[in-house]
Scaffold this motif. Structure first.
Motif, PDB file in Angstrom:
ATOM      1  N   SER A  63      47.690  44.666  52.981  1.00  0.00           N
ATOM      2  CA  SER A  63      46.741  43.880  52.271  1.00  0.00           C
ATOM      3  C   SER A  63      45.547  43.991  52.425  1.00  0.00           C
ATOM      4  N   ARG A  64      45.955  42.651  52.711  1.00  0.00           N
ATOM      5  CA  ARG A  64      44.693  41.746  53.136  1.00  0.00           C
ATOM      6  C   ARG A  64      43.692  42.067  54.141  1.00  0.00           C
ATOM      7  N   ARG A  65      44.777  42.822  55.398  1.00  0.00           N
ATOM      8  CA  ARG A  65      43.912  43.503  56.195  1.00  0.00           C
ATOM      9  C   ARG A  65      42.864  44.796  56.160  1.00  0.00           C
ATOM     10  N   SER A  66      43.193  45.247  54.914  1.00  0.00           N
ATOM     11  CA  SER A  66      42.573  46.446  53.801  1.00  0.00           C
ATOM     12  C   SER A  66      41.136  45.891  53.338  1.00  0.00           C
ATOM     13  N   THR A  67      41.680  44.552  52.900  1.00  0.00           N
ATOM     14  CA  THR A  67      40.421  43.871  52.039  1.00  0.00           C
ATOM     15  C   THR A  67      39.195  43.413  53.716  1.00  0.00           C
ATOM     16  N   ASP A  68      39.649  42.631  54.394  1.00  0.00           N
ATOM     17  CA  ASP A  68      39.433  42.012  55.481  1.00  0.00           C
ATOM     18  C   ASP A  68      38.357  43.548  55.678  1.00  0.00           C
ATOM     19  N   SER A  69      38.352  44.666  56.098  1.00  0.00           N
ATOM     20  CA  SER A  69      37.801  45.381  56.909  1.00  0.00           C
ATOM     21  C   SER A  69      37.200  46.649  56.267  1.00  0.00           C
ATOM     22  N   THR A  70      36.911  45.786  54.374  1.00  0.00           N
ATOM     23  CA  THR A  70      36.351  46.460  53.902  1.00  0.00           C
ATOM     24  C   THR A  70      34.904  46.112  53.417  1.00  0.00           C
ATOM     25  N   PRO A  71      33.678  47.475  54.002  1.00  0.00           N
ATOM     26  CA  PRO A  71      32.559  46.179  54.352  1.00  0.00           C
ATOM     27  C   PRO A  71      31.800  46.132  52.840  1.00  0.00           C
ATOM     28  N   VAL A  72      32.452  46.568  51.723  1.00  0.00           N
ATOM     29  CA  VAL A  72      31.338  46.536  50.489  1.00  0.00           C
ATOM     30  C   VAL A  72      32.333  45.774  49.329  1.00  0.00           C
ATOM     31  N   LYS A  73      32.186  44.868  48.998  1.00  0.00           N
ATOM     32  CA  LYS A  73      32.943  44.295  48.354  1.00  0.00           C
ATOM     33  C   LYS A  73      33.139  44.459  46.934  1.00  0.00           C
ATOM     34  N   GLU A  74      34.324  44.511  46.108  1.00  0.00           N
ATOM     35  CA  GLU A  74      33.847  45.476  44.777  1.00  0.00           C
ATOM     36  C   GLU A  74      32.914  44.085  44.143  1.00  0.00           C
ATOM     37  N   PRO A  75      32.369  44.815  42.791  1.00  0.00           N
ATOM     38  CA  PRO A  75      32.231  44.817  42.192  1.00  0.00           C
ATOM     39  C   PRO A  75      32.266  43.526  41.177  1.00  0.00           C
ATOM     40  N   GLU A  76      31.915  41.927  40.152  1.00  0.00           N
ATOM     41  CA  GLU A  76      33.692  41.758  39.739  1.00  0.00           C
ATOM     42  C   GLU A  76      33.276  42.359  38.647  1.00  0.00           C
ATOM     43  N   LEU A  77      34.428  42.658  37.456  1.00  0.00           N
ATOM     44  CA  LEU A  77      34.381  42.538  36.609  1.00  0.00           C
ATOM     45  C   LEU A  77      33.758  41.269  35.478  1.00  0.00           C
ATOM     46  N   PRO A  78      33.543  41.700  34.458  1.00  0.00           N
ATOM     47  CA  PRO A  78      32.801  41.139  33.798  1.00  0.00           C
ATOM     48  C   PRO A  78      34.183  40.414  32.890  1.00  0.00           C
ATOM     49  N   PRO A  79      34.069  39.683  32.815  1.00  0.00           N
ATOM     50  CA  PRO A  79      34.952  38.553  31.931  1.00  0.00           C
ATOM     51  C   PRO A  79      35.532  39.636  30.456  1.00  0.00           C
ATOM     52  N   LEU A  80      37.160  39.382  30.791  1.00  0.00           N
ATOM     53  CA  LEU A  80      37.280  39.638  28.657  1.00  0.00           C
ATOM     54  C   LEU A  80      37.111  38.496  28.119  1.00  0.00           C
ATOM     55  N   LYS A  81      36.560  39.701  26.948  1.00  0.00           N
ATOM     56  CA  LYS A  81      36.448  38.966  25.572  1.00  0.00           C
ATOM     57  C   LYS A  81      38.375  38.275  25.635  1.00  0.00           C
ATOM     58  N   LYS A  82      38.021  36.593  24.653  1.00  0.00           N
ATOM     59  CA  LYS A  82      39.699  36.494  25.123  1.00  0.00           C
ATOM     60  C   LYS A  82      40.539  36.912  23.561  1.00  0.00           C
ATOM     61  N   GLN A  83      40.730  37.415  23.980  1.00  0.00           N
ATOM     62  CA  GLN A  83      42.296  37.807  22.434  1.00  0.00           C
ATOM     63  C   GLN A  83      43.142  38.239  22.960  1.00  0.00           C
ATOM     64  N   ASP A  84      44.563  38.386  21.974  1.00  0.00           N
ATOM     65  CA  ASP A  84      45.610  38.423  22.217  1.00  0.00           C
ATOM     66  C   ASP A  84      46.365  39.941  22.519  1.00  0.00           C
ATOM     67  N   PHE A  85      46.811  40.364  23.221  1.00  0.00           N
ATOM     68  CA  PHE A  85      47.681  41.452  23.150  1.00  0.00           C
ATOM     69  C   PHE A  85      49.593  41.864  22.770  1.00  0.00           C
ATOM     70  N   THR A  86      49.890  43.047  22.110  1.00  0.00           N
ATOM     71  CA  THR A  86      50.693  43.609  22.388  1.00  0.00           C
ATOM     72  C   THR A  86      51.527  44.536  23.277  1.00  0.00           C
ATOM     73  N   LEU A  87      52.658  44.209  23.530  1.00  0.00           N
ATOM     74  CA  LEU A  87      52.634  45.001  25.408  1.00  0.00           C
ATOM     75  C   LEU A  87      52.317  46.007  25.339  1.00  0.00           C
ATOM     76  N   GLU A  88      52.503  46.841  24.124  1.00  0.00           N
ATOM     77  CA  GLU A  88      51.793  48.425  24.510  1.00  0.00           C
ATOM     78  C   GLU A  88      50.010  48.067  24.801  1.00  0.00           C
ATOM     79  N   GLN A  89      49.060  47.486  24.146  1.00  0.00           N
ATOM     80  CA  GLN A  89      48.028  46.967  24.886  1.00  0.00           C
ATOM     81  C   GLN A  89      47.407  46.292  26.930  1.00  0.00           C
TER      82      GLN A  89
END
Ligand code: HEM
Length: 209
Positions: A63-89
């Motif tokens: 998995s490290r190799r495949s990340t290294d060889s990927t020329p375009v880095k995936e854009p970072e996701l915006p931070p998630l709003k602070k919230q609590d989760f049920t198991l289903e969520q």
């Protein structure tokens, strides 16, 4: 940590020096190595464990190799709003959704581990933790499906050593990943974080910009 657990499997609990007569350090050292090697390869359990280790190392390296060889880095996701989760969520964030976000709960805390996607994303060595409470699996050092419960897991049957191990994992996650909120017990109401985040933009607001 792995070394500690693996060597515990390998050496067992017997006292190797019990029947020994006084010997030179060199002799004792080579006998110890011989014993470790024969125990490693002589028991099907240890062979199995070695196999699992080899497989995980292979998955992590590939998995490290495949990340290294990927020329375009995936854009970072915006931070998630602070919230609590049920198991289903929590389950919705298994890395297979449209944005690929991955959340994992450890010791009642939910972390956004998307930046560790090569571990937890689909096909990653720890991909089965994605969208789940990984506490029991981490505490028992198990990658079996039975370590991930479908219902809320209060972990009450775990011993103090296993609970200590969960706390260590929690600290490791705290250092590396973003804490998003609590994992809710059945019937527990989510916390209203709006007061604490008045000046923070919501994820939707950031997406709109
Ligand atoms: C016994 C064989 C195992 C080996 C050889 C192994 C190897 C590794 C290695 C080398 C890393 C660090 C990768 C890096 O930072 O690039 C790692 C991380 C990790 N391992 Fe394992 N592992 C094993 C078993 C397990 C088991 C059984 C579990 C859980 C039940 C586990 C959970 C983790 C977690 C959660 C991480 C941290 C990933 C992160 O930084 O987010 N490992 N492992």
């Amino acid at each position: 940590m792995y070394f500690f657990i693996i060597t515990r499997h390998v050496t067992g609990s017997g006292n190797m020096a019990d029947n020994d007569t006084p010997q030179s350090e060199e002799q004792t050292g080579s006998r110890l190595i011989m014993r470790i090697v024969s125990e490693l390869f002589g028991s099907p359990l240890n062979l199995g464990l070695l196999g699992i280790c080899g497989f995980l190392i292979y998955k992590i390296i590939s998995s490290r190799r495949s990340t290294d060889s990927t020329p375009v880095k995936e854009p970072e996701l915006p931070p998630l709003k602070k919230q609590d989760f049920t198991l289903e969520q929590l389950r919705e964030y298994d890395g297979k959704g449209s944005d690929g976000r991955v959340l994992i709960a450890v010791n009642g805390k939910v972390f956004d581990v998307t930046r560790g996607k090569r571990f937890y994303g689909p096909g990653g060595p720890y991909g089965l933790f994605a969208g789940h409470d990984a506490s029991r699996a981490l505490a028992t050092f198990s990658l079996g499906e039975d370590a991930l419960k479908n219902e809320y897991d209060d972990l009450s049957d775990l011993n103090s050593l296993q609970m200590e191990s969960i706390r260590e994992w929690e600290m490791q996650f705290q250092e590396k990943y973003v804490y998003v909120g609590k994992l809710l017990k059945p019937g527990e109401q989510p916390t209203d974080y709006s007061d604490t985040e008045d000046d923070e933009k919501t994820e939707t607001e950031k997406k709109v910009e």
